[in-house]
Design an enzyme around this catalytic site. Structure first.
Site, mmCIF file in Angstrom:
data_model
loop_
_atom_site.group_PDB
_atom_site.id
_atom_site.type_symbol
_atom_site.label_atom_id
_atom_site.label_comp_id
_atom_site.label_asym_id
_atom_site.label_seq_id
_atom_site.Cartn_x
_atom_site.Cartn_y
_atom_site.Cartn_z
ATOM 1 N N HIS A 238 -41.153 -70.854 -15.469
ATOM 2 C CA HIS A 238 -41.457 -69.621 -14.746
ATOM 3 C C HIS A 238 -41.520 -69.896 -13.253
ATOM 4 O O HIS A 238 -41.655 -71.044 -12.824
ATOM 5 C CB HIS A 238 -42.812 -69.044 -15.195
ATOM 6 C CG HIS A 238 -43.984 -69.869 -14.755
ATOM 7 N ND1 HIS A 238 -44.284 -71.095 -15.318
ATOM 8 C CD2 HIS A 238 -44.915 -69.665 -13.780
ATOM 9 C CE1 HIS A 238 -45.348 -71.602 -14.726
ATOM 10 N NE2 HIS A 238 -45.745 -70.763 -13.781
ATOM 11 N N ASP A 240 -43.905 -68.606 -10.034
ATOM 12 C CA ASP A 240 -45.183 -67.924 -9.834
ATOM 13 C C ASP A 240 -44.943 -66.579 -9.150
ATOM 14 O O ASP A 240 -44.271 -66.518 -8.118
ATOM 15 C CB ASP A 240 -46.118 -68.774 -8.966
ATOM 16 C CG ASP A 240 -46.549 -70.057 -9.667
ATOM 17 O OD1 ASP A 240 -46.538 -70.084 -10.909
ATOM 18 O OD2 ASP A 240 -46.899 -71.023 -8.967
ATOM 19 N N HIS A 294 -40.599 -73.874 -12.548
ATOM 20 C CA HIS A 294 -41.350 -75.054 -12.981
ATOM 21 C C HIS A 294 -41.993 -74.810 -14.339
ATOM 22 O O HIS A 294 -42.038 -73.685 -14.831
ATOM 23 C CB HIS A 294 -42.400 -75.449 -11.938
ATOM 24 C CG HIS A 294 -43.375 -74.366 -11.586
ATOM 25 N ND1 HIS A 294 -43.060 -73.285 -10.786
ATOM 26 C CD2 HIS A 294 -44.685 -74.183 -11.931
ATOM 27 C CE1 HIS A 294 -44.113 -72.500 -10.651
ATOM 28 N NE2 HIS A 294 -45.107 -73.016 -11.345
ATOM 29 N N ARG A 304 -54.737 -82.968 -20.365
ATOM 30 C CA ARG A 304 -54.423 -82.908 -18.936
ATOM 31 C C ARG A 304 -55.119 -81.702 -18.342
ATOM 32 O O ARG A 304 -55.265 -80.661 -18.996
ATOM 33 C CB ARG A 304 -52.908 -82.795 -18.736
ATOM 34 C CG ARG A 304 -52.483 -82.545 -17.280
ATOM 35 C CD ARG A 304 -50.962 -82.485 -17.152
ATOM 36 N NE ARG A 304 -50.589 -82.155 -15.786
ATOM 37 C CZ ARG A 304 -50.211 -80.942 -15.381
ATOM 38 N NH1 ARG A 304 -50.135 -79.942 -16.250
ATOM 39 N NH2 ARG A 304 -49.894 -80.727 -14.106
#
Length: 369
Positions: A238, A240, A294, A304
């Site tokens: 996607h 942002d 990204h 994470r």
């Protein structure tokens, strides 16, 4: 531990819940989390992206000889792929450490406790266990907690008040940490906006003034380990939709950027923030700077975490490029819009991907016919 196949066999009666305490141990993950073959992460190690490392020290301390050099470095990164790292950014290291530490405190709560902050349908903030309830396929392997931040004077305790109201008085300290962290992110983002303006040949204060009363979003991302990391994604591909993202990764790694038709990793750097352009700033720059595609991958060894501050204009501000960026050779690409309209589009009408701004532009124009 109960089998996932039995637990989720009929989730129409028993809605799918992303319970990381159970799912991270399962060797068979629900089909809703399995991505199409063409979108699954590459089992081979991807190349690391050579990201521009921008030292803000001289610029922030007012050294005039650093201003041109720093803005040029930012401009080069934005023209190339829209990602860069900033060091000597002026944010206290102990504050960043606290922000990561308190993430553990929240995400290690039981599912029922975390759901006290449950995101409501159509809203952009609150606790979300993946996108269960909103989407039925290609679900991300993650949990998030998102909350609003405003830099207006009468909103100085907005984040702290949110945690107290949503989670209770015992979360006051956590709320104070994230209030302070958001304040620091807002200050840093305004400085980056000055550099972006200069790199585009626009008055240095132009974008800073637009975002001074920003109404932004802070998001805590938690990606549990996954026994089948080659089948799913922590966050799907996607761009942002917001204006600017300031991300701090932990030491695990997992952020990947699509550059030159292939995925590249962004190596963790605890002393730096990852900065990337969003769709709203792409519109503000009249397409000169592009938001970058990204995603986040997961692993089968350790969870994470990342901290993401999404800079957004005040909701009623009109997103329109400065006149210096519009001429005969560079006509207007996107119609004027407010951030509140774009936000509504991403929450109620469209699942953010690499074409969000294009789809939104078409949607706006159809509405105005």
């Amino acid at each position: 531990m109960p089998s996932l196949q039995k637990r989720y066999m009929n989730h129409q009666q028993d809605p799918l819940v992303f319970d990381s305490l159970i799912l991270q141990h399962e060797t068979s993950i629900p089909k809703e989390f399995i991505w199409p073959d063409n979108e699954k992460p590459n089992s081979k190690k991807v190349k690391e992206l050579a990201v521009h490392l921008v030292d803000l020290g001289g610029f922030l301390s007012g050294q005039s000889n650093s201003v041109v050099k720093t803005s040029k470095a930012v401009g080069e990164a934005c023209k190339k792929h829209g990602f860069f790292l900033v060091t000597n950014h002026g944010v206290n290291a102990s504050l960043i450490e606290d922000a990561h530490r308190y993430m553990d405190l929240f995400f290690e709560l039981s599912s029922s406790e975390k759901r006290r902050a449950q995101r409501k349908a159509g809203e952009s903030c609150g606790y979300a266990s993946s996108f269960t309830g909103r989407f039925s396929s290609k679900l991300p392997w993650k949990e998030t907690l998102s909350f609003h931040f405003s830099s207006e004077n009468n909103s100085s305790n907005m984040v702290k008040d949110y945690f107290e109201k949503t989670m209770g008085k015992e979360f006051t300290r956590l709320g104070k940490v994230y209030q302070e962290y958001c304040n620091a992110m807002s200050r840093l983002s305004l400085k980056i906006m000055e550099l972006l303006a200069m790199s585009l040949g626009v008055n240095q204060a132009h974008f800073k003034e637009l975002f001074e009363e920003n109404d932004s979003i802070m998001r805590l991302n938690y990606y549990p380990r996954c026994q089948k990391p080659d089948l799913t994604l922590g966050t799907g591909p996607h761009c942002d939709p917001t204006s600017l993202t300031i991300l701090h990764q932990d030491s695990v790694g997992g952020l990947e950027v699509f550059v030159d038709n292939e995925w590249h990793s962004i190596a963790p750097n605890l002393n730096a923030f990852v900065i990337n352009i969003g769709d709203t700033f792409m519109a503000l720059s009249n397409g000169r700077y592009r938001s970058c595609l990204h995603r986040a991958v997961v692993n089968n060894k350790i969870h994470r975490k990342s901290l993401a501050f999404f800079l957004c204009p005040k909701k009623d501000k009109v997103v329109s490029p400065p006149e210096e960026l519009v001429d005969e050779n560079n006509p207007r690409i996107y119609p004027d819009f407010t951030w509140s309209t774009f936000l509504e589009f991403t929450q109620k009408h469209y699942r953010s991907d690499m074409n969000t701004l294009h789809a939104f532009t078409d949607w706006i124009r159809q509405k105005n016919i």
